[in-house]
Design a protein around this motif. Sequence first.
Motif, PDB file in Angstrom:
ATOM      1  N   GLU A 102      -5.114  -3.291   9.514  1.00 59.12           N
ATOM      2  CA  GLU A 102      -4.104  -4.199  10.059  1.00 59.12           C
ATOM      3  C   GLU A 102      -4.663  -4.968  11.258  1.00 59.12           C
ATOM      4  O   GLU A 102      -4.458  -6.177  11.376  1.00 59.12           O
ATOM      5  CB  GLU A 102      -2.861  -3.415  10.473  1.00 59.12           C
ATOM      6  N   SER A 103      -5.397  -4.291  12.126  1.00 57.37           N
ATOM      7  CA  SER A 103      -5.942  -4.948  13.314  1.00 57.37           C
ATOM      8  C   SER A 103      -6.980  -6.011  12.953  1.00 57.37           C
ATOM      9  O   SER A 103      -7.211  -6.935  13.725  1.00 57.37           O
ATOM     10  CB  SER A 103      -6.557  -3.919  14.265  1.00 57.37           C
ATOM     11  N   MET A 104      -7.584  -5.885  11.787  1.00 57.58           N
ATOM     12  CA  MET A 104      -8.596  -6.833  11.333  1.00 57.58           C
ATOM     13  C   MET A 104      -8.019  -7.885  10.384  1.00 57.58           C
ATOM     14  O   MET A 104      -8.765  -8.660   9.789  1.00 57.58           O
ATOM     15  CB  MET A 104      -9.751  -6.075  10.672  1.00 57.58           C
ATOM     16  N   GLY A 105      -6.695  -7.869  10.198  1.00 54.44           N
ATOM     17  CA  GLY A 105      -6.051  -8.850   9.336  1.00 54.44           C
ATOM     18  C   GLY A 105      -6.245  -8.583   7.859  1.00 54.44           C
ATOM     19  O   GLY A 105      -6.157  -9.491   7.035  1.00 54.44           O
ATOM     20  N   LEU A 106      -6.477  -7.318   7.505  1.00 47.48           N
ATOM     21  CA  LEU A 106      -6.657  -6.915   6.105  1.00 47.48           C
ATOM     22  C   LEU A 106      -5.411  -6.186   5.623  1.00 47.48           C
ATOM     23  O   LEU A 106      -4.620  -5.687   6.421  1.00 47.48           O
ATOM     24  CB  LEU A 106      -7.888  -6.011   5.974  1.00 47.48           C
ATOM     25  N   VAL A 107      -5.263  -6.099   4.328  1.00 46.89           N
ATOM     26  CA  VAL A 107      -4.131  -5.407   3.702  1.00 46.89           C
ATOM     27  C   VAL A 107      -4.589  -3.999   3.323  1.00 46.89           C
ATOM     28  O   VAL A 107      -5.674  -3.819   2.769  1.00 46.89           O
ATOM     29  CB  VAL A 107      -3.669  -6.156   2.436  1.00 46.89           C
ATOM     30  N   GLN A 112      -1.719   5.826  -4.720  1.00 46.78           N
ATOM     31  CA  GLN A 112      -1.026   7.009  -5.216  1.00 46.78           C
ATOM     32  C   GLN A 112       0.482   6.843  -5.112  1.00 46.78           C
ATOM     33  O   GLN A 112       1.228   7.163  -6.031  1.00 46.78           O
ATOM     34  CB  GLN A 112      -1.433   8.278  -4.449  1.00 46.78           C
ATOM     35  N   GLN A 113       0.934   6.373  -3.953  1.00 46.91           N
ATOM     36  CA  GLN A 113       2.360   6.208  -3.724  1.00 46.91           C
ATOM     37  C   GLN A 113       2.835   4.793  -4.005  1.00 46.91           C
ATOM     38  O   GLN A 113       4.017   4.489  -3.868  1.00 46.91           O
ATOM     39  CB  GLN A 113       2.700   6.599  -2.285  1.00 46.91           C
ATOM     40  N   LYS A 114       1.882   3.920  -4.357  1.00 50.55           N
ATOM     41  CA  LYS A 114       2.184   2.531  -4.663  1.00 50.55           C
ATOM     42  C   LYS A 114       2.979   1.874  -3.536  1.00 50.55           C
ATOM     43  O   LYS A 114       4.018   1.271  -3.740  1.00 50.55           O
ATOM     44  CB  LYS A 114       2.895   2.413  -6.008  1.00 50.55           C
ATOM     45  N   ARG A 115       2.399   1.999  -2.311  1.00 49.16           N
ATOM     46  CA  ARG A 115       3.081   1.408  -1.161  1.00 49.16           C
ATOM     47  C   ARG A 115       2.069   0.850  -0.174  1.00 49.16           C
ATOM     48  O   ARG A 115       0.942   1.332  -0.075  1.00 49.16           O
ATOM     49  CB  ARG A 115       4.005   2.394  -0.480  1.00 49.16           C
ATOM     50  N   LEU A 116       2.494  -0.170   0.542  1.00 54.58           N
ATOM     51  CA  LEU A 116       1.692  -0.753   1.596  1.00 54.58           C
ATOM     52  C   LEU A 116       1.585   0.216   2.764  1.00 54.58           C
ATOM     53  O   LEU A 116       2.518   0.978   3.028  1.00 54.58           O
ATOM     54  CB  LEU A 116       2.323  -2.063   2.081  1.00 54.58           C
ATOM     55  N   ARG A 117       0.454   0.183   3.457  1.00 56.38           N
ATOM     56  CA  ARG A 117       0.266   0.948   4.683  1.00 56.38           C
ATOM     57  C   ARG A 117       0.126  -0.051   5.810  1.00 56.38           C
ATOM     58  O   ARG A 117      -0.315  -1.155   5.573  1.00 56.38           O
ATOM     59  CB  ARG A 117      -1.012   1.786   4.586  1.00 56.38           C
TER      60      ARG A 117
END
Length: 118
Positions: A102-107, A112-117
Amino acid sequence: MSYDLAVWEGERPADDKAAARVFTDLYERYVHADVEHPPAERIVAYVAALLEQWCDLTEDEEDTSPWSTEPLIGEACGPLIYFPLRWSMAEEASTYAAALAESMGLVCFDPQQKRLRP
């Protein structure tokens, strides 16, 4: 047993379902490709930052690295890195990896849980 994370360049998807579609598309396009794709510059920088926190398995003499693959950069293809973490260190390392992304502007995405972190 391992815990996997996916990190990629691009706009953050609107929700978890959209992120799952983007991940699947990137995985098929880059990991399952017949052509080898060198890692993108931002992914290389991300891996370098991860390795500042914990060493690569190739250098892990004290068994302190959370990575389940070596070298870690070997899991990167184009704008995507899809990498496994040792289960015993997954919570700590994935939290750090997600915050770093997130700090580097990446996704960052948890397949496994099919969710964004984060």
